[in-house]
Design an enzyme around this catalytic site. Structure first.
Site, PDB file in Angstrom:
ATOM      1  NE  ARG A  81      -3.231   2.520   2.815  1.00  0.00           N
ATOM      2  CZ  ARG A  81      -3.147   3.286   3.890  1.00  0.00           C
ATOM      3  NH1 ARG A  81      -2.454   2.891   4.941  1.00  0.00           N
ATOM      4  NH2 ARG A  81      -3.759   4.437   3.945  1.00  0.00           N
ATOM      5  CG  HIS A 125      -0.761   9.045   3.775  1.00  0.00           C
ATOM      6  ND1 HIS A 125      -0.763   7.682   4.000  1.00  0.00           N
ATOM      7  CD2 HIS A 125      -0.380   9.599   4.949  1.00  0.00           C
ATOM      8  CE1 HIS A 125      -0.397   7.424   5.247  1.00  0.00           C
ATOM      9  NE2 HIS A 125      -0.159   8.587   5.841  1.00  0.00           N
ATOM     10  CD  GLU A 170      -4.059   7.465  10.222  1.00  0.00           C
ATOM     11  OE1 GLU A 170      -3.438   8.505  10.534  1.00  0.00           O
ATOM     12  OE2 GLU A 170      -3.743   6.343  10.635  1.00  0.00           O
ATOM     13  CG  ASN A 299      -5.006   3.288   9.052  1.00  0.00           C
ATOM     14  OD1 ASN A 299      -5.237   2.298   8.370  1.00  0.00           O
ATOM     15  ND2 ASN A 299      -4.591   4.433   8.539  1.00  0.00           N
ATOM     16  CE1 TYR A 301       0.717   2.633  13.727  1.00  0.00           C
ATOM     17  CE2 TYR A 301      -1.210   3.929  13.129  1.00  0.00           C
ATOM     18  CZ  TYR A 301      -0.029   3.297  12.777  1.00  0.00           C
ATOM     19  OH  TYR A 301       0.389   3.328  11.470  1.00  0.00           O
ATOM     20  CD  GLU A 376      -1.186   4.122   8.450  1.00  0.00           C
ATOM     21  OE1 GLU A 376      -0.827   4.464   9.609  1.00  0.00           O
ATOM     22  OE2 GLU A 376      -1.370   4.941   7.532  1.00  0.00           O
TER      23      GLU A 376
END
Length: 476
Positions: A81, A125, A170, A299, A301, A376
């Site tokens: 990606r 992005h 995002e 995504n 984290y 991600e």
């Protein structure tokens, strides 16, 4: 003795990928017609990035992409990606494409396909052409219209060979860190502008998806990648539950509401009424935004922990999104963010794979039947070569094992997760942190730009080749 744990095995068609973005890796910022993006301007503004570092050279992927693709193939990746630099393809954000810019991406796609690696393109992005920012940026409706033209250009050029497409990456960061707290480009600090930007990013997604579908084969998949937050209340008190709902609206509902359901949450509109009247939402916008999706990118984290503010915590914002006197959470000054307990990465983010499981199962319920991709997931650590030049990162291996195990558990519980893109393929320019944070599975010596796969890259390679997670190596 206890029975050994069963191996964690993934479906045969599962995509094992890695992800990057244009400004973070390409460099060559003044070559072949490319003009500045907002991140060029921001990183060249004194005090905006760590050490004044920029993406001018980054890791020079623009000139080294063939070697980088060969490295991906050596690692056994089945998907890659990457994002397109808008100002490399359409320098002013308007008008015809620069074919030299498109040629770079044509050549990259051809190289990937020659190595049997599926390309997945992200159109945006975070690197808006500076000329569009000078005209008002994302708070202006015209930017969404310009994005649709850009999407059509790229779709026409590459839609015959690329099946996986993502409109935006995002958009929360673009809107609220770029126009609210100012820690990302373009560095503006205007709460009302951040909400306008969010709406016009939503509109850009809808218009961009329509533009792509107008020029591409119907077999192609159109998706969006959201950094949806897993928002948890500090306690089960009514005040903390209300605080969590308010942040969930601002982190999640502001995007998935229109994209998936065709409406903003009514409570979001009420909670932000002191900031904006939402009059820029025109008749027909919500129908345009709610385009049929072929997949949804998630995504993840770290989770978010909040409470209602009191005298001891008022003004405290440990949300993990950089230091600023301005908030990226408009209308939520009465909410306090807390550090979640547990082990942390170099970003200060708590390691919690249960959040990824919760995120997947939430969207499985919220958008039943919609395939999911983890677009991600990864961790930054203070990686250094040993005397032999090898880079051992056992912490990252443990991180990946935990989060991929959470993905597999969600699949076992009925979630349709079809792939995982490790962030990131290699160390790179980490936005306002410059080169101080290393997320890569491949180590980059920034002095020589030499690439060295870390032990996590070899671990991930084995997982990709076998579809089964290798064990975590014992601590030395």
């Amino acid at each position: 003795m206890p029975e050994p744990a069963s191996p964690v095995t993934f479906p045969p068609a599962f995509l094992w990928g890695a992800a990057t973005s244009a400004y973070q890796i390409e460099g060559a910022v003044r070559e072949d017609g490319r003009t500045p993006s907002i991140w060029d301007t921001f990183s060249h503004t004194p005090g905006k990035t760590a050490g004044g570092e920029t993406g001018d050279i980054a890791v020079d992927h623009y000139h080294r992409f063939r070697d980088d693709v060969a490295l991906m193939a050596e690692l056994g990746l089945s998907a890659y990606r990457f994002s397109i630099s808008w100002s490399r393809v359409q320098p002013t954000g308007r008008g015809p494409a620069v074919q030299r810019g498109l040629d770079f991406y044509r050549n990259l796609v051809d190289e990937l396909l020659a190595h049997d690696i599926k390309p997945a393109i992200t159109l945006y992005h975070w690197d808006l052409p500076q000329e569009l920012e000078d005209a008002g940026g994302w708070p202006e409706r015209d930017t969404a219209l310009r994005f649709a033209d850009y999407a059509q250009i790229v779709g026409e050029a590459l839609g015959d060979r690329v099946e996986h497409w993502i409109t935006l990456n995002e958009p929360w960061c673009s809107a609220f860190l770029g126009y609210g707290s100012g820690v990302h480009a373009p560095g503006r600090t205007d709460a009302a502008a951040s909400l306008k930007a969010a709406h016009h990013l939503n509109l850009a997604h809808g218009l961009g998806a329509k533009a792509l579908r107008s020029v591409m084969p119907t077999r192609n998949s159109v998706a969006v990648s959201l950094n949806s937050s897993v928002v948890r209340p500090l306690s089960q008190s009514p005040a903390d539950l209300a605080a969590a709902q308010r942040i969930d609206n601002l982190a999640n509902g502001v995007f998935h509401g229109p994209m998936l359901h065709g409406a903003y949450p009514e409570s979001l509109l009420q909670e932000t009424s002191s900031v904006t009247d939402w009059s820029y939402v025109r008749d027909g916008d919500l129908a345009l935004i709610k385009q049929p999706l072929d997949a949804l990118g998630l995504n993840y984290y770290t989770p978010t922990l909040v409470s209602a503010a009191d005298e001891s915590t008022a003004g405290h914002r440990a949300d993990g999104h950089g230091a600023s006197a301005y908030t990226p959470w408009p209308g939520a000054d009465d909410v306090t963010f807390h550090q979640t307990p547990g082990e942390r990465t170099e970003m200060g983010w708590t390691i919690d794979p249960t959040g990824l499981y919760d995120l997947i199962t939430r969207y499985t319920r919220e958008a039943p039947g919609l395939p999911l991709y983890i677009t991600e997931n990864g961790a930054a650590y203070d990686d250094k070569p040993d005397p032999e030049g090898r880079v051992h990162d056992p912490e990252r291996i443990a991180y990946l094992h935990g989060h991929l195990s959470a993905v597999r558990r969600a699949i076992a519980d009925g979630a349709d997760v079809r792939g995982y893109y490790l962030w990131s393929l290699m160390d790179n320019f980490e936005w306002a942190y410059g080169y101080s944070k290393r997320f890569g599975a491949v180590y980059v010596d920034y002095a020589t730009l030499a690439r060295t796969p870390k032990s996590s890259a070899h671990w991930y390679s084995q997982a990709a080749r076998t579809g089964t997670l290798p064990p975590v190596p014992a601590a030395e």
